[in-house]
Design a protein around this motif. Structure first.
Motif, short mmCIF file in Angstrom:
data_model
loop_
_atom_site.label_atom_id
_atom_site.label_comp_id
_atom_site.label_asym_id
_atom_site.label_seq_id
_atom_site.Cartn_x
_atom_site.Cartn_y
_atom_site.Cartn_z
N TRP A 1 0.88 -1.18 0.00
CA TRP A 1 0.00 0.00 0.00
C TRP A 1 0.91 1.22 0.00
O TRP A 1 1.83 1.30 0.81
N SER B 1 -0.20 7.06 -4.65
CA SER B 1 -0.26 6.70 -6.07
C SER B 1 0.34 7.76 -7.02
O SER B 1 0.25 7.60 -8.23
N LEU C 1 2.42 6.65 -10.06
CA LEU C 1 1.63 5.87 -11.03
C LEU C 1 0.68 6.78 -11.82
O LEU C 1 0.37 6.50 -12.98
N THR D 1 0.23 3.53 -16.48
CA THR D 1 -0.54 3.18 -15.28
C THR D 1 -1.54 4.26 -14.86
O THR D 1 -2.32 4.05 -13.95
N CYS E 1 -5.65 5.91 -12.01
CA CYS E 1 -5.77 7.07 -11.11
C CYS E 1 -6.62 8.20 -11.69
O CYS E 1 -6.84 9.20 -11.00
N THR F 1 -7.03 1.67 -6.61
CA THR F 1 -6.74 3.02 -6.11
C THR F 1 -7.86 3.38 -5.15
O THR F 1 -9.03 3.06 -5.38
N ALA G 1 -8.32 7.98 -5.44
CA ALA G 1 -7.10 7.58 -6.17
C ALA G 1 -5.81 8.18 -5.59
O ALA G 1 -4.78 8.20 -6.24
N ASP H 1 -4.31 6.85 -2.84
CA ASP H 1 -3.51 5.71 -2.37
C ASP H 1 -3.63 4.56 -3.36
O ASP H 1 -4.63 4.45 -4.09
N PHE H 2 -2.62 3.70 -3.35
CA PHE H 2 -2.58 2.57 -4.28
C PHE H 2 -2.26 1.30 -3.50
O PHE H 2 -1.41 1.31 -2.60
N TRP I 1 -1.72 -3.07 -4.16
CA TRP I 1 -1.80 -4.26 -5.01
C TRP I 1 -1.44 -5.51 -4.22
O TRP I 1 -0.70 -5.44 -3.23
N ILE J 1 3.70 -1.04 -12.29
CA ILE J 1 3.14 -0.93 -10.93
C ILE J 1 4.12 -1.53 -9.91
O ILE J 1 4.42 -0.93 -8.87
N THR K 1 6.71 0.48 -6.78
CA THR K 1 6.40 0.18 -5.37
C THR K 1 7.58 0.53 -4.47
O THR K 1 8.69 0.05 -4.69
#
Ligand SMILES: Cc1cc2nc3c(=O)[nH]c(=O)nc-3n(C[C@H](O)[C@H](O)[C@H](O)COP(=O)(O)OP(=O)(O)OC[C@H]3O[C@@H](n4cnc5c(N)ncnc54)[C@H](O)[C@@H]3O)c2cc1C
Length: 417
Positions: A191, A194, A197, A203, A207, A227, A231, A233-234, A236, A273, A277
């Motif tokens: 987490w 974003s 991105l 990407t 967002c 997101t 959008a 925060d991101f 995966w 992505i 990170t």
């Protein structure tokens, strides 16, 4: 039958663990008139974890807690559906969150942030929370149950062991130490903000128009990105095959190079992505498996395992936290209906009411993973039903509190016949 807020049943409960199982059980017990002491080993509450999902069945429980839904709305994922793509990036299906798909309101967000809201609510309703109390032993007699924490004995009418996947409470319930097994899978999770991105042409689609939710499916691997908070925060997660030793700590760091190897040759958006990170945010969590326990309750039926302590879930069930919450909502009603003089009756009824439902919910984790990992990738566009999430009204439309009121008497009668 309906409960009266603030009524006092005289039933005392000790809850071990302040995860979602323990906090929900404690809050629900207070709502139903029981006296609760909660012991948690962490000395302080930190916003740990990353994305976590609660189905509408858990949403129904949150909605009964004054002011909590409004707070959750501000931090939870706000999307109208999820995009499914193949690992090569071809969009194959958009599953829209219609009422027929969700059966009420789900909540997905940062585990630590949601936990903070629920923790504060537990404090507000008067749960006696003792942090820095690691429970090292459990005991029970015909007339009471208790725990030992920091060398001190605590006793009550009932004890709920909500102490997670490494539960100490399991020993008294099972009579042996139950070891976890490797499931053969692990999950990278993270987490982070974003902004990077949002600037990358590959990407930025994640967002651009508020929150977005996207799943890429590949052979024995799936990758889900979201997101959140407009959008900003991101997050995966990537479930993949793994033969390494079993580790179950949320703190296990993940390595970006390992994650990049897992998605080698995938959609360039996925690779971007992973590359974006921040390495220190990546967790590599081994997914362990446990055979279903033969029972969740102690010999005198005064100690109950709840949440992950009783039934760990695979993330693909998207139900671990929701089922943990249902346990507490059910137990609180059972204890209200049994009263102080028949606590073991309530604990036995809890297990009977919950056991089969939880097994069915657990199985959805395996079936979803299998259909995602073994999909007919070349022809997915023609066969969206083979990958869409199908969890049904029986699971998401359920109201644990109402159900417990409805079935309690019949369950007790069945247990004594
Ligand atoms: C730190 C942390 C981060 C997590 N992050 C995520 C996430 O990002 N996404 C996700 O899907 N799931 C996450 N989970 C798991 C998820 O919260 C659970 O699977 C689910 O909510 C069921 O919760 P539970 O209350 O049964 O167990 P848990 O959430 O594991 O809670 C168990 C609690 O019991 C406490 N405890 C354990 N042993 C003792 C003891 N002997 N004495 C006193 N207290 C004890 C633990 O400190 C913990 O607070 C996380 C769990 C933890 C503990």
């Amino acid at each position: 039958m309906s409960f009266v807020a603030g009524s006092s049943t005289g039933v005392s409960v000790i809850v071990v663990g302040a995860g979602f199982a323990g906090l929900t059980a404690a809050i629900e017990c207070v709502r139903h008139g029981h006296k609760v002491t909660l012991l948690e080993s962490f000395p302080e509450v930190k916003a740990l974890g990353d994305i976590i999902s609660f189905g509408a069945n858990a949403g129904r429980i949150f909605k009964r807690w004054e002011g909590v839904e409004e707070k959750l709305d501000k931090i939870c994922l706000n999307t109208k559906g999820i995009h499914f793509k193949t690992y090569l990036g071809e969009e194959v299906y958009y599953q829209e969150w219609t009422p027929e798909e969700t059966f009420g309101k789900p909540f997905n967000g940062h585990r630590g942030e949601i936990h903070e809201i629920v923790y504060e609510y537990a404090q507000k309703v008067g749960v006696d929370i003792k942090l820095g109390h690691r429970v090292t032993g459990y005991f029970e007699t015909d007339s009471e149950a208790g725990v030992i924490a920091n060398g001190e004995r605590f006793t009550a009418d009932a004890v709920f062991a909500a102490d997670g996947v490494r539960s100490k409470g399991r020993e008294i319930v099972l009579g042996y130490d139950d070891k976890p097994k490797s499931s053969g899978y692990a999950i990278f999770r993270t987490w982070f903000p974003s902004d990077k991105l949002a600037e990358n042409p590959l990407t930025k689609f994640m967002c651009e128009n508020g929150d977005n939710h996207c799943a890429w499916l590949g052979p024995d691997i799936h990758f889900i990105a979201a997101t959140i908070k407009g959008a900003q925060d991101f997050s995966w997660v990537c479930t993949h095959k793994d033969d390494a030793d079993i580790e179950e700590s949320w703190q296990t760091p993940g390595k970006l190079e390992d994650a990049l190897k897992v998605v080698e040759g995938w959609d360039p958006a996925v690779i971007e992505i992973v590359k974006a990170t921040p390495p220190e945010t990546l967790v590599d969590w081994k997914l362990v498996y446990r055979d279903p326990l033969p029972t969740w309750i102690s010999p005198h039926a005064r100690i109950a395992l709840i949440g992950d302590a009783a039934h760990p879930f695979l993330p693909t069930s998207i139900q671990g936290a929701s089922q943990a919450m249902e346990d507490g909502a059910t137990l609180a009603v059972c204890l209200e209906l049994s009263g102080k003089s028949k606590v073991p009756e309530a604990i036995r009824a809890y297990e009977k009411i919950r056991y089969e439902r939880v097994r069915m919910a657990q199985k959805t984790g395996e079936s979803t993973r299998e259909k995602w990992h073994k999909a007919d990738f070349a022809n997915l566009k023609e066969k969206p039903d083979t990958i869409k999430l199908q969890r049904g009204e029986w699971l998401l439309g359920h109201d644990a509190e109402t159900h417990a009121y409805e079935v309690y008497d019949g369950t007790v009668a069945a247990l004594s016949s």
